[in-house]
Design a protein around this motif. Structure first.
Motif, PDB file in Angstrom:
ATOM      1  N   PHE A 131       0.842  -1.194   0.000  1.00 36.24           N
ATOM      2  CA  PHE A 131       0.000   0.000   0.000  1.00 36.24           C
ATOM      3  C   PHE A 131       0.880   1.248   0.000  1.00 36.24           C
ATOM      4  N   SER A 132       1.897   1.222   0.833  1.00 35.85           N
ATOM      5  CA  SER A 132       2.730   2.425   0.923  1.00 35.85           C
ATOM      6  C   SER A 132       3.537   2.630  -0.367  1.00 35.85           C
ATOM      7  N   LEU A 133       3.941   1.544  -1.045  1.00 37.02           N
ATOM      8  CA  LEU A 133       4.629   1.718  -2.340  1.00 37.02           C
ATOM      9  C   LEU A 133       3.680   2.328  -3.365  1.00 37.02           C
ATOM     10  N   ARG A 134       2.432   1.853  -3.340  1.00 37.15           N
ATOM     11  CA  ARG A 134       1.477   2.350  -4.337  1.00 37.15           C
ATOM     12  C   ARG A 134       1.171   3.817  -4.097  1.00 37.15           C
ATOM     13  N   MET A 135       1.078   4.223  -2.851  1.00 37.23           N
ATOM     14  CA  MET A 135       0.719   5.605  -2.548  1.00 37.23           C
ATOM     15  C   MET A 135       1.881   6.562  -2.785  1.00 37.23           C
ATOM     16  N   ALA A 136       3.115   6.025  -2.718  1.00 37.43           N
ATOM     17  CA  ALA A 136       4.276   6.916  -2.909  1.00 37.43           C
ATOM     18  C   ALA A 136       4.265   7.435  -4.346  1.00 37.43           C
ATOM     19  N   LYS A 137       4.694   8.667  -4.514  1.00 36.88           N
ATOM     20  CA  LYS A 137       4.784   9.229  -5.865  1.00 36.88           C
ATOM     21  C   LYS A 137       5.924   8.527  -6.603  1.00 36.88           C
ATOM     22  N   PRO A 138       5.850   8.437  -7.959  1.00 38.60           N
ATOM     23  CA  PRO A 138       6.988   7.855  -8.676  1.00 38.60           C
ATOM     24  C   PRO A 138       8.270   8.538  -8.234  1.00 38.60           C
ATOM     25  N   LEU A 139       9.272   7.738  -7.935  1.00 36.03           N
ATOM     26  CA  LEU A 139      10.467   8.289  -7.308  1.00 36.03           C
ATOM     27  C   LEU A 139      11.493   8.701  -8.338  1.00 36.03           C
ATOM     28  N   THR A 140      11.898   9.941  -8.275  1.00 35.48           N
ATOM     29  CA  THR A 140      12.992  10.365  -9.133  1.00 35.48           C
ATOM     30  C   THR A 140      14.295  10.234  -8.342  1.00 35.48           C
ATOM     31  N   ASN A 141      14.139  10.337  -7.042  1.00 34.23           N
ATOM     32  CA  ASN A 141      15.301  10.216  -6.172  1.00 34.23           C
ATOM     33  C   ASN A 141      15.499   8.737  -5.845  1.00 34.23           C
ATOM     34  N   ASP A 142      16.562   8.151  -6.369  1.00 33.24           N
ATOM     35  CA  ASP A 142      16.738   6.717  -6.123  1.00 33.24           C
ATOM     36  C   ASP A 142      17.958   6.475  -5.242  1.00 33.24           C
ATOM     37  N   ARG A 143      18.073   7.289  -4.206  1.00 33.22           N
ATOM     38  CA  ARG A 143      19.279   7.170  -3.353  1.00 33.22           C
ATOM     39  C   ARG A 143      19.123   6.141  -2.247  1.00 33.22           C
ATOM     40  N   THR A 144      17.884   5.737  -1.992  1.00 36.68           N
ATOM     41  CA  THR A 144      17.649   4.789  -0.902  1.00 36.68           C
ATOM     42  C   THR A 144      17.645   3.373  -1.459  1.00 36.68           C
ATOM     43  N   SER A 145      18.188   2.414  -0.699  1.00 37.74           N
ATOM     44  CA  SER A 145      18.114   1.029  -1.162  1.00 37.74           C
ATOM     45  C   SER A 145      16.799   0.418  -0.686  1.00 37.74           C
ATOM     46  N   PHE A 146      16.368  -0.630  -1.380  1.00 39.36           N
ATOM     47  CA  PHE A 146      15.124  -1.282  -0.994  1.00 39.36           C
ATOM     48  C   PHE A 146      15.261  -1.886   0.402  1.00 39.36           C
ATOM     49  N   ALA A 147      16.469  -2.388   0.707  1.00 36.66           N
ATOM     50  CA  ALA A 147      16.687  -2.979   2.038  1.00 36.66           C
ATOM     51  C   ALA A 147      16.477  -1.920   3.133  1.00 36.66           C
ATOM     52  N   GLU A 148      16.980  -0.704   2.888  1.00 36.99           N
ATOM     53  CA  GLU A 148      16.798   0.367   3.890  1.00 36.99           C
ATOM     54  C   GLU A 148      15.317   0.660   4.086  1.00 36.99           C
ATOM     55  N   TRP A 149      14.617   0.737   2.957  1.00 38.83           N
ATOM     56  CA  TRP A 149      13.183   1.046   3.014  1.00 38.83           C
ATOM     57  C   TRP A 149      12.429  -0.038   3.798  1.00 38.83           C
ATOM     58  N   LEU A 150      12.782  -1.320   3.540  1.00 38.40           N
ATOM     59  CA  LEU A 150      12.115  -2.414   4.265  1.00 38.40           C
ATOM     60  C   LEU A 150      12.361  -2.290   5.761  1.00 38.40           C
ATOM     61  N   GLY A 151      13.596  -1.875   6.107  1.00 36.93           N
ATOM     62  CA  GLY A 151      13.930  -1.676   7.525  1.00 36.93           C
ATOM     63  C   GLY A 151      13.061  -0.585   8.123  1.00 36.93           C
ATOM     64  N   ARG A 152      12.936   0.516   7.393  1.00 37.21           N
ATOM     65  CA  ARG A 152      12.115   1.634   7.897  1.00 37.21           C
ATOM     66  C   ARG A 152      10.655   1.224   8.038  1.00 37.21           C
ATOM     67  N   ARG A 160      10.263  -0.402  -6.327  1.00 36.07           N
ATOM     68  CA  ARG A 160       8.876   0.071  -6.348  1.00 36.07           C
ATOM     69  C   ARG A 160       8.249  -0.169  -7.717  1.00 36.07           C
ATOM     70  N   LYS A 161       9.033   0.074  -8.762  1.00 40.50           N
ATOM     71  CA  LYS A 161       8.501  -0.083 -10.123  1.00 40.50           C
ATOM     72  C   LYS A 161       8.027  -1.524 -10.368  1.00 40.50           C
ATOM     73  N   VAL A 162       8.817  -2.486  -9.889  1.00 36.10           N
ATOM     74  CA  VAL A 162       8.446  -3.891 -10.098  1.00 36.10           C
ATOM     75  C   VAL A 162       7.065  -4.167  -9.485  1.00 36.10           C
ATOM     76  N   PHE A 163       6.875  -3.708  -8.243  1.00 37.10           N
ATOM     77  CA  PHE A 163       5.607  -4.023  -7.568  1.00 37.10           C
ATOM     78  C   PHE A 163       4.448  -3.201  -8.134  1.00 37.10           C
ATOM     79  N   VAL A 164       4.704  -1.915  -8.403  1.00 34.62           N
ATOM     80  CA  VAL A 164       3.594  -1.068  -8.865  1.00 34.62           C
ATOM     81  C   VAL A 164       3.173  -1.491 -10.277  1.00 34.62           C
ATOM     82  N   ASP A 165       4.130  -1.638 -11.189  1.00 33.14           N
ATOM     83  CA  ASP A 165       3.770  -2.003 -12.565  1.00 33.14           C
ATOM     84  C   ASP A 165       3.290  -3.448 -12.662  1.00 33.14           C
TER      85      ASP A 165
END
Ligand SMILES: Cc1cc2nc3c(=O)[nH]c(=O)nc-3n(C[C@H](O)[C@H](O)[C@H](O)COP(=O)(O)OP(=O)(O)OC[C@H]3O[C@@H](n4cnc5c(N)ncnc54)[C@H](O)[C@@H]3O)c2cc1C
Length: 500
Positions: free
Chosen positions: A162-183, A216-221
């Protein structure tokens, strides 16, 4: 007369730098992978005379096949899978007549992780969209049915999606997916048995080496936007039959000159424009426009020294790559009749049944049902491909160990196949299979328009918004062709919209 000939572009004059006697085509495309093929198709459809140069003896690039000496079979270097959200790859297949050689799967089978005690058989979970339920809820029941995940895992995954879908398409790709999962405080099993399973297969990297934007792109698309996005599409014939067979015929019928075993040594520049290509045999071919559709590792070495160092092109060198391995196994009897399965929590990640008949008999059957010895398929050798993405660790191991481990995993999942005899095996590791979608890697990808006006770049590594996939390669080819068509005064739209 072929359509391409009727609409041939009639240039008033070639560049003044171009030797007219050599001016054999309007556009030279270098590289016969999917990017070069897509560019050639789009240009040829517009009536542009294209010469396609490919260094290997066959088309398809990284999506290709070769003859296995032991079996005499044409086998793919690795099983290639497209998804419903690959709108450009699908369009490419429709235009060129390849679409009938793909079949869409209405369901997947997830095989749960091995029981640590070894006492319980693994769980087989059917994964399919619920009829009449629209996105993003169409796969809710399928997620619920993954019995090897706890209730807590499932709620955490639903919250994450849900939170991936609600997030705006990300132009800033500085965060890793692992970090995001931790958060997101995702539980360990949810990470290991869901997020990791999907992303490693899709992007061939570990979660700490995948940017949040790419993940995010993999899950949203793929899973959240449209009911069709997640569906897996598989070729029903070896890849070489698609690209060196049917597609070659399409290219010939559209007046594209394909020259195989024709390696380009370098692009020759005169007065700020590319004037010709020099082949490895010393021959020179001139054209008005050029599309360089080779891998990122090769592209720089073919370019003139003076532009290799421009910041936009020099950055390509910093794109890292990831390996994918495929383990090809021929048995004396069936291991499973399933057409394919996702294996969770194991070295083997996907198994594809490539036996003749391709497991079609298993549809609708209980996935864990034993295969009868009297199966009509039984007298034939049974061929399976096991795919291991992000294969860095296994690439270091002796191949016989890898085969032994994979076979043991398959026999543990399908114990009635314990007596199956392995007749032949083969391990193929593509060390630079795909570029790694690391945080900040997007800024290293150049656009198709190079700093030289009459040179387009194409390839899955150019800026397409997609990871290294057949879809990304086709997108890059279409974008490069659109740029060429605009320049020669025949603008045409090739890029297909995403699923909505
Ligand atoms: C093992 C593996 C598994 C994969 N699985 C999937 C999957 O399941 N789904 C998916 O969508 N994608 C998958 N991919 C990724 C997909 O194959 C690539 O993204 C796509 O094929 C790239 O196409 P391309 O045209 O950009 O590059 P390439 O296919 O690499 O094409 C470049 C071409 O240029 C040619 N060339 C190089 N140098 C020269 C020269 N000097 N002169 C002339 N020609 C030259 C090469 O021979 C090659 O044919 C996989 C890749 C690998 C390796």
């Amino acid at each position: 007369m072929a359509q391409g000939q009727q609409n041939r572009v009639d240039y008033d004059e070639c560049d003044r730098h171009v030797d007219y006697s050599l001016c054999m085509s309007d556009v030279i495309v270098i590289g016969g992978g999917l990017a070069g093929l897509a560019a050639s198709v789009a240009l040829a459809q517009a009536g542009v005379k294209v010469t396609l140069l490919e260094s290997r003896p066959r088309l398809g690039g990284r999506a290709s096949s070769f003859e296995d000496a032991a079996t005499g079979e044409l086998i793919d270097n690795c099983q290639h899978v497209a998804m419903g959200c690959c709108t450009n790859f699908r369009h490419f297949c429709r235009v060129t007549g390849l679409a009938p050689f793909f079949r869409d799967e209405e369901q997947l089978t997830f095989v749960g992780p091995p029981d640590p005690s070894g006492r319980q058989p693994p769980e087989f979970c059917r994964f399919a969209a619920t009829p009449f339920i629209s996105a993003p809820f169409h796969l809710g029941r399928a997620l619920w049915g993954l019995g090897y995940l706890s209730l807590r895992d499932k709620f955490a995954i639903a919250r994450g999606l849900f939170s991936l879908r609600m997030a705006k398409p990300l132009t800033n790709d500085r965060t890793s997916f692992a970090e995001w999962l931790g958060r997101q405080r995702q539980p360990t099993n949810a990470i290991e048995y869901f997020w990791n399973v999907v992303l490693v297969s899709a992007l061939s990297e570990s979660l700490d080496r995948i940017s949040l934007a790419a993940g995010r792109k993999v899950f949203v698309d793929g899973f959240l936007t449209n009911r069709e996005g997640w569906k897996v599409s598989l070729p029903t014939v070896p890849l070489d039959e698609l690209y060196s067979g049917t597609l070659s015929q399409w290219l010939a019928a559209h007046d594209v000159e394909v020259r195989l075993k024709t390696g380009v040594e370098r692009l020759v520049m005169d007065d700020g424009a590319i004037s010709s290509v020099e082949l490895r045999n010393g021959e020179r071919l001139a054209a008005r426009q050029f599309v360089l559709a080779v891998t990122q590792q090769r592209a720089l070495s073919l370019l003139p020294e003076s532009i290799r160092t421009t910041p936009q092109l020099a950055a390509i060198e910093r794109l890292e790559t990831a390996p994918i391995a495929s383990v090809h196994l021929w048995f004396d009897r069936p291991i499973t009749l399933l057409p394919h399965a996702v294996l969770v929590g194991r070295l083997s990640q996907w198994v594809f049944n490539r036996s003749r008949g391709e497991g079609r008999g298993a549809r609708g059957e209980n996935a864990s049902m034993p295969v009868p010895r009297s199966s009509p398929l039984a007298p034939r050798p049974f061929y399976y491909q096991v795919v291991i993405s992000n294969a860095r660790e296994m690439a270091e191991r002796p191949q016989s160990d890898v085969v032994a481990d994979v076979v043991a995993e398959l026999k543990a999942i399908w114990p009635w196949a314990a007596d199956a005899k392995l007749l032949h095996s083969r391990v193929i590791v593509e060390h630079h299979a795909v570029f790694s979608p690391l945080p900040r890697s997007e800024e290293l990808r150049p656009p198709q328009q190079s700093p030289i006006e009459n040179l387009q770049l194409a390839g899955d590594w150019t800026r397409t918004g997609w990871p290294a996939t057949m879809e990304g390669a086709v997108r890059s080819g279409f974008l490069a062709a659109e740029n060429v068509l605009t320049k020669i005064g025949r603008p045409a739209k090739w890029l297909q919209p995403d699923l909505q």
